[in-house]
Design an enzyme around this catalytic site. Structure first.
Site, short mmCIF file in Angstrom:
data_model
loop_
_atom_site.label_atom_id
_atom_site.label_comp_id
_atom_site.label_asym_id
_atom_site.label_seq_id
_atom_site.Cartn_x
_atom_site.Cartn_y
_atom_site.Cartn_z
N GLY A 66 39.99 42.85 31.90
CA GLY A 66 40.79 41.86 32.59
C GLY A 66 40.21 41.56 33.96
O GLY A 66 39.33 42.27 34.46
N ARG A 67 40.72 40.48 34.56
CA ARG A 67 40.19 40.06 35.85
C ARG A 67 41.32 39.44 36.66
O ARG A 67 42.13 38.66 36.14
CB ARG A 67 39.07 39.05 35.63
CG ARG A 67 38.37 38.57 36.88
CD ARG A 67 37.28 37.57 36.51
NE ARG A 67 36.14 38.25 35.87
CZ ARG A 67 35.04 38.59 36.50
NH1 ARG A 67 34.92 38.34 37.81
NH2 ARG A 67 34.05 39.19 35.87
N GLY A 68 41.40 39.81 37.94
CA GLY A 68 42.38 39.24 38.84
C GLY A 68 41.70 38.55 40.01
O GLY A 68 40.48 38.35 40.00
N HIS A 69 42.49 38.19 41.03
CA HIS A 69 41.94 37.48 42.18
C HIS A 69 40.92 38.34 42.94
O HIS A 69 39.91 37.86 43.43
CB HIS A 69 43.06 37.06 43.13
CG HIS A 69 43.95 36.01 42.57
ND1 HIS A 69 43.50 34.75 42.22
CD2 HIS A 69 45.28 36.02 42.27
CE1 HIS A 69 44.50 34.03 41.73
NE2 HIS A 69 45.59 34.78 41.76
N PHE A 70 41.22 39.64 43.05
CA PHE A 70 40.39 40.53 43.85
C PHE A 70 39.80 41.69 43.06
O PHE A 70 39.18 42.57 43.64
CB PHE A 70 41.20 41.10 45.03
CG PHE A 70 41.96 40.06 45.79
CD1 PHE A 70 41.29 39.08 46.51
CD2 PHE A 70 43.34 40.05 45.77
CE1 PHE A 70 41.99 38.12 47.22
CE2 PHE A 70 44.05 39.08 46.48
CZ PHE A 70 43.37 38.11 47.20
N VAL B 56 38.89 44.79 35.79
CA VAL B 56 39.20 46.03 35.07
C VAL B 56 38.24 46.15 33.90
O VAL B 56 38.11 45.23 33.09
CB VAL B 56 40.66 46.07 34.58
CG1 VAL B 56 40.92 47.38 33.84
CG2 VAL B 56 41.63 45.90 35.74
N LYS C 298 39.51 50.11 37.44
CA LYS C 298 39.87 48.92 38.22
C LYS C 298 38.97 48.88 39.45
O LYS C 298 38.96 49.80 40.25
CB LYS C 298 41.35 48.98 38.63
CG LYS C 298 41.86 47.72 39.33
CD LYS C 298 43.35 47.81 39.57
CE LYS C 298 43.90 46.54 40.19
NZ LYS C 298 45.38 46.62 40.39
N ASP D 115 58.68 45.12 39.58
CA ASP D 115 58.00 44.14 38.71
C ASP D 115 58.01 44.63 37.27
O ASP D 115 57.01 44.52 36.56
CB ASP D 115 56.57 43.89 39.19
CG ASP D 115 55.95 42.63 38.58
OD1 ASP D 115 56.72 41.74 38.16
OD2 ASP D 115 54.71 42.54 38.53
#
Length: 333
Positions: free
Chosen positions: A9-13, A16, A31, A124
C-alpha cells in the site's frame, strides 16, 4: 535483516511493503515513512502513534515489532495481516452468519476494551482497520486484529476531546456536530456501525451524498433487517444511541446475551517486569541458541528485552518466540 517483497500500500507520506525476516522466515509488514515531507506537527503525531503502538500489546491488536529511525526515514516493522481487511471481505462476500460475527466482533471489542483500559481512544474504528491474521477464513481459530492508531489519542476519564476525526460513515453524532466528545464513547458508536455491517453486509448510514448521510447519523435513523436475531438487534440498538452517556459500556458489550458463551483464547494481561513473553526456560534458551548461531550476542539480546527495546534483537526474539508459542500472553509496557 529483512528481504523486501511486493508493495502492499501507499499513502501521502509512506509506503508499506511486505518483507521476510531473514532468521525467523516470518513475513512482516514494513511501513516506510519519509520524514522529509512531514511538518513538525505531523512528526509529533507520528511519534505519538509509535508510542501508542508500543503501549498496546494485545493478541487482537496488530503488533509493532521494531522501530528503525534514520535522518530521513522511519521504518516500522509490523505484524502482517495476511488475510486482508474486514471491509474488503464484507464487500466481496456479503454479510457473515451470526456465530462467526460473534467470534470476530468479540475479538474486536476485547481489543478496544484493552485500549480503553490504558486510556487510549482509537477514534478511527472501521472495518478497513480490522484485519485478518491469516487467509484461513471461517474457521474456529480465525483471528482478527485492530490496526492503524494514527488518529488515536490519550484520554482522562470524563475529559472531552475537541478534534473531530475519523471516517464519516463511522462517526458518531456529537463528532459530526463538532461538539466536545468522549473518545471511548465515540469508539463504542463505531463498534455499532461495524457490527451492523458484519451481520447485514451494508452500512447503517450511507446516503447518496454526505449531507444526507450526516442527517441520518445525527437523527440516528436506521433499520435493522428482520433476518438479524433479536439479541443482535438489541446490542446494535444499544450501541447506536444518540446520547453518548446512554450507550452501552464495553463491559456490558462483552457480557451481552448475544456474546454469551463466545469464548476466545485471550491470554492474561498481567504485566511482566522483564518485558519477555511467558515461555518456558527451555524455549527461552532455545531461542537464544538460535540467535547466537546467527551471530547475535545472547547478552545483548537479554539486555534488549530487559530494556523493552524495539530494535532488531528484540524483534527477532519475539518473532522466534511466536514460533515457539503462537499465543504467548500479552505484555504491557
Amino acid at each position: 535483516m529483512y528481504n523486501f517483497e511486493e508493495e502492499l500500500g501507499r499513502g501521502h507520506f509512506s509506503i508499506v511493503k511486505k518483507a521476510q525476516h531473514v532468521l525467523s522466515k516470518d513475513m512482516v509488514a514494513v511501513k516506510i515513512i519519509d520524514k522529509t515531507t512531514l511538518q513538525d506537527d505531523e512528526l509529533d503525531h507520528l511519534h505519538h502513534e509509535v508510542r501508542v503502538m508500543k503501549l498496546i500489546r494485545h493478541p487482537h491488536v496488530i503488533r509493532l515489532y521494531q522501530v528503525c529511525n534514520t535522518n530521513t526515514k522511519l521504518y516500522l516493522i509490523l505484524e502482517l495481516g495476511e488475510g486482508g481487511d474486514l471491509y474488503e471481505y464484507l464487500t466481496k462476500n456479503g454479510k457473515m452468519d451470526e456465530p462467526r460475527a460473534q467470534r470476530l466482533f468479540r475479538q474486536i471489542a476485547e481489543a478496544v476494551a484493552f485500549c480503553h483500559q490504558h486510556h487510549i481512544a482509537h477514534r478511527d474504528l472501521k472495518p478497513e482497520n480490522c484485519v485478518f491474521a491469516t487467509r484461513k477464513h471461517e474457521e474456529e481459530e480465525e483471528t482478527i486484529k485492530v490496526t492503524d492508531f494514527g488518529l488515536s489519542n490519550d484520554f482522562k476519564p470524563g475529559e472531552k476531546m475537541k478534534t473531530a476525526c475519523g471516517s464519516l460513515c463511522y462517526s458518531c453524532p456529537e463528532v459530526l456536530l463538532q461538539e466536545p466528545y468522549d473518545g471511548p464513547l465515540a469508539d463504542i458508536w463505531s463498534l455499532g456501525v461495524i457490527l451492523f455491517m458484519m451481520v447485514t453486509g451494508r452500512l447503517p448510514f450511507q446516503e447518496p451524498n454526505d449531507y444526507q448521510t450526516i442527517t441520518k447519523i445525527v437523527d440516528v435513523k436506521f433499520e435493522i433487517p428482520a433476518f438479524v436475531s433479536n439479541e443482535c438487534k438489541d446490542l446494535i440498538s444499544r450501541l447506536l444511541v444518540k446520547e453518548p452517556s446512554d450507550r452501552i459500556s464495553l463491559a456490558e458489550i462483552l457480557a451481552h446475551p448475544w456474546l454469551e458463551g463466545v469464548v476466545i483464547n485471550l491470554p492474561s494481561a498481567t504485566p511482566y517486569a522483564n518485558g519477555r513473553p511467558v515461555i518456558s526456560d527451555e524455549q527461552h534458551e532455545r531461542i537464544l541458541a538460535t540467535m547466537s548461531a546467527a551471530g547475535l550476542d545472547p547478552t545483548k539480546v537479554t539486555a534488549a528485552l530487559d530494556n523493552r527495546s524495539y530494535d532488531y534483537l528484540a524483534s527477532t526474539y519475539f518473532l522466534l518466540a511466536e514460533r515457539e508459542r503462537p499465543s504467548f500472553p500479552v505484555l504491557i509496557f
